[in-house]
Design a protein around this motif. Structure first.
Motif, PDB file in Angstrom:
ATOM      1  N   SER A  74      -6.656 -37.270  42.790  1.00 42.36           N
ATOM      2  CA  SER A  74      -7.566 -36.225  42.681  1.00 42.36           C
ATOM      3  C   SER A  74      -7.208 -35.266  41.488  1.00 42.36           C
ATOM      4  O   SER A  74      -5.999 -34.968  41.266  1.00 42.36           O
ATOM      5  CB  SER A  74      -7.695 -35.545  43.992  1.00 42.36           C
ATOM      6  N   VAL A  75      -8.230 -34.951  40.785  1.00 41.18           N
ATOM      7  CA  VAL A  75      -8.007 -34.010  39.378  1.00 41.18           C
ATOM      8  C   VAL A  75      -7.030 -33.064  39.745  1.00 41.18           C
ATOM      9  O   VAL A  75      -6.192 -32.551  39.314  1.00 41.18           O
ATOM     10  CB  VAL A  75      -9.397 -33.779  38.855  1.00 41.18           C
ATOM     11  N   TYR A  76      -7.334 -32.288  40.894  1.00 41.81           N
ATOM     12  CA  TYR A  76      -6.696 -31.151  41.092  1.00 41.81           C
ATOM     13  C   TYR A  76      -5.200 -31.265  41.628  1.00 41.81           C
ATOM     14  O   TYR A  76      -4.494 -30.246  41.560  1.00 41.81           O
ATOM     15  CB  TYR A  76      -7.435 -30.335  42.564  1.00 41.81           C
ATOM     16  N   ARG A 129      -1.334 -25.949  33.154  1.00 40.09           N
ATOM     17  CA  ARG A 129      -0.627 -26.239  34.105  1.00 40.09           C
ATOM     18  C   ARG A 129      -1.695 -27.017  35.179  1.00 40.09           C
ATOM     19  O   ARG A 129      -1.147 -27.677  36.273  1.00 40.09           O
ATOM     20  CB  ARG A 129       0.194 -25.464  34.883  1.00 40.09           C
ATOM     21  N   TYR A 130      -2.882 -26.971  34.787  1.00 46.55           N
ATOM     22  CA  TYR A 130      -3.986 -27.877  35.464  1.00 46.55           C
ATOM     23  C   TYR A 130      -4.207 -29.008  34.739  1.00 46.55           C
ATOM     24  O   TYR A 130      -4.644 -30.067  35.410  1.00 46.55           O
ATOM     25  CB  TYR A 130      -5.125 -26.928  35.796  1.00 46.55           C
ATOM     26  N   MET A 131      -3.820 -29.180  33.623  1.00 53.76           N
ATOM     27  CA  MET A 131      -4.130 -30.445  32.645  1.00 53.76           C
ATOM     28  C   MET A 131      -3.216 -31.471  33.477  1.00 53.76           C
ATOM     29  O   MET A 131      -1.948 -31.349  33.563  1.00 53.76           O
ATOM     30  CB  MET A 131      -3.808 -29.989  31.364  1.00 53.76           C
ATOM     31  N   ALA A 132      -4.085 -32.945  33.369  1.00 55.24           N
ATOM     32  CA  ALA A 132      -3.106 -33.783  33.904  1.00 55.24           C
ATOM     33  C   ALA A 132      -1.898 -34.207  33.225  1.00 55.24           C
ATOM     34  O   ALA A 132      -1.869 -34.507  32.207  1.00 55.24           O
ATOM     35  CB  ALA A 132      -4.139 -35.173  33.999  1.00 55.24           C
ATOM     36  N   ARG A 133      -1.056 -34.346  34.006  1.00 54.91           N
ATOM     37  CA  ARG A 133       0.387 -35.141  33.475  1.00 54.91           C
ATOM     38  C   ARG A 133       0.159 -36.270  33.322  1.00 54.91           C
ATOM     39  O   ARG A 133      -0.463 -37.341  34.058  1.00 54.91           O
ATOM     40  CB  ARG A 133       1.599 -34.932  34.508  1.00 54.91           C
TER      41      ARG A 133
END
Length: 345
Positions: A96-98, A260-264
């Protein structure tokens, strides 16, 4: 107080929030009956915490009787990619994105505290309490009452300005701030979110049966998942974004400003073959600081094995077979199921 509220809203945006609205603690009198109906139907599944302290959860004014205002804040985490793309990659995992970077609970709570401290500086007599998804607070109904958005047919909050990719946080305060008008539903006849659900978790619009929801099954549910539901999980190993991604209101979604919400990269479409091999230490190391860490290695690997069983990739059969005698019986059961699925192709 109107001027204080305007300055507070500006401070909230300065701290990284996308929007702020205000309501009263007693603004959701219908919440208790809706919550009790949800619980009586058993739609909460194993989430016993939802029935605990129900008198607080159903009535925010009982949680802290001294509170006079509830400040509701939204923080966008809009993805830069379509989260449904990975669902078409059977040898990869859909997260999930979050959960593709840092735990939002920590980030949002720190922002709430900074905004709250600012309010106390401006009004020294003020007292505050901040909440982010971990206290008996019905944040979505409160956010709707505050005019921040409305609960869509998928029961998540929608906004004409933000779409539906945002977190919620609340600040309860003894300061009596001017309130905003509540929002109403703008879903109309659309049922895109309902039709997008892989497991049919919506018995009716605006109702969710968590026992069929992939987010619940992969995160909250302990033990084996009903074999009848396992094929519908596909490769979703932690949460599900299908109903959110299907919503047409996302054309108004705002960008996420928190890096820090941007996907690793390693969490966007990780290989099932690598995830299933994680032992407890490797799992904890990989997901340090991530919300995924809280479900533990066993539940996580259980989910990965279901995804392997759904992959149709016979090259993953031996990987699953290595876990048929895992010390955790739920993992072992999932491994046997995966092996059986890939053997009977």
């Amino acid at each position: 107080m109107e001027r204080l509220k305007e300055r507070l809203a500006a401070k909230a945006v300065e701290e990284g929030f996308s929007a702020m609205r205000v309501t009263r603690p007693d603004a959701i009198p219908e919440a208790m009956a809706r919550l009790q109906a949800f619980l009586e139907a058993g739609h909460h599944g194993q989430m016993s915490w939802m029935s605990d302290r129900v008198h607080w959860r159903g009535d925010p004014s009982a949680l802290w009787p001294e509170a006079r205002s509830v400040i509701m804040l939204a923080e966008a985490y809009t993805p830069e990619h379509d989260p449904r793309e990975v669902v078409g990659m059977p040898d990869r995992a859909a997260i999930s994105v979050y959960a593709q970077n840092r735990d939002y609970h920590d980030l949002v709570k720190k922002r709430l505290k900074r905004v709250g401290r600012w309010l106390i500086d401006q009004a020294p007599e003020a007292e505050i309490k901040v909440f982010v998804d971990t206290a008996p607070v019905m944040e979505k109904p409160l956010a709707e009452a505050a005019g921040l958005g409305w609960q869509g047919k998928h029961t998540n909050l929608l906004s004409r300005e933000l779409g539906n990719w945002f977190f919620l946080g609340s600040i309860f305060t003894t300061v009596e701030l001017p309130v905003d008008a509540p929002e109403v539903s703008h879903c109309g006849s659309c049922r895109a979110c309902l039709d997008a659900c892989p497991t049919g978790a919506f018995p009716a619009p605006y109702q969710l049966d968590a026992r069929r929801c992939i987010s619940y099954l992969t995160i909250e549910h302990h033990g084996p998942v009903d074999p009848a539901l396992r094929p519908a999980l596909g490769n979703r190993i932690y949460g599900c974004d299908d109903c959110l991604a299907a919503c047409p209101w996302n054309k108004f979604a705002v960008e996420a400003h928190e890096i820090r919400y941007m996907a690793r990269p390693e969490f966007v479409a990780p290989k099932l073959s690598e995830l299933v091999a994680l032992d407890d230490a490797a799992f904890r190391a990989l997901f340090s600081g991530s919300p995924i860490k809280r479900i533990g290695r066993d539940r996580f690997v259980r989910n990965v094995l279901y995804a392997i069983g759904n992959s149709g990739d016979v090259t993953l059969r031996d990987t699953a077979a290595a876990l048929v005698d895992d010390p955790d019986e739920t993992v072992a059961d999932a491994a046997r199921w995966a092996v059986g699925r890939l053997t009977n192709l």
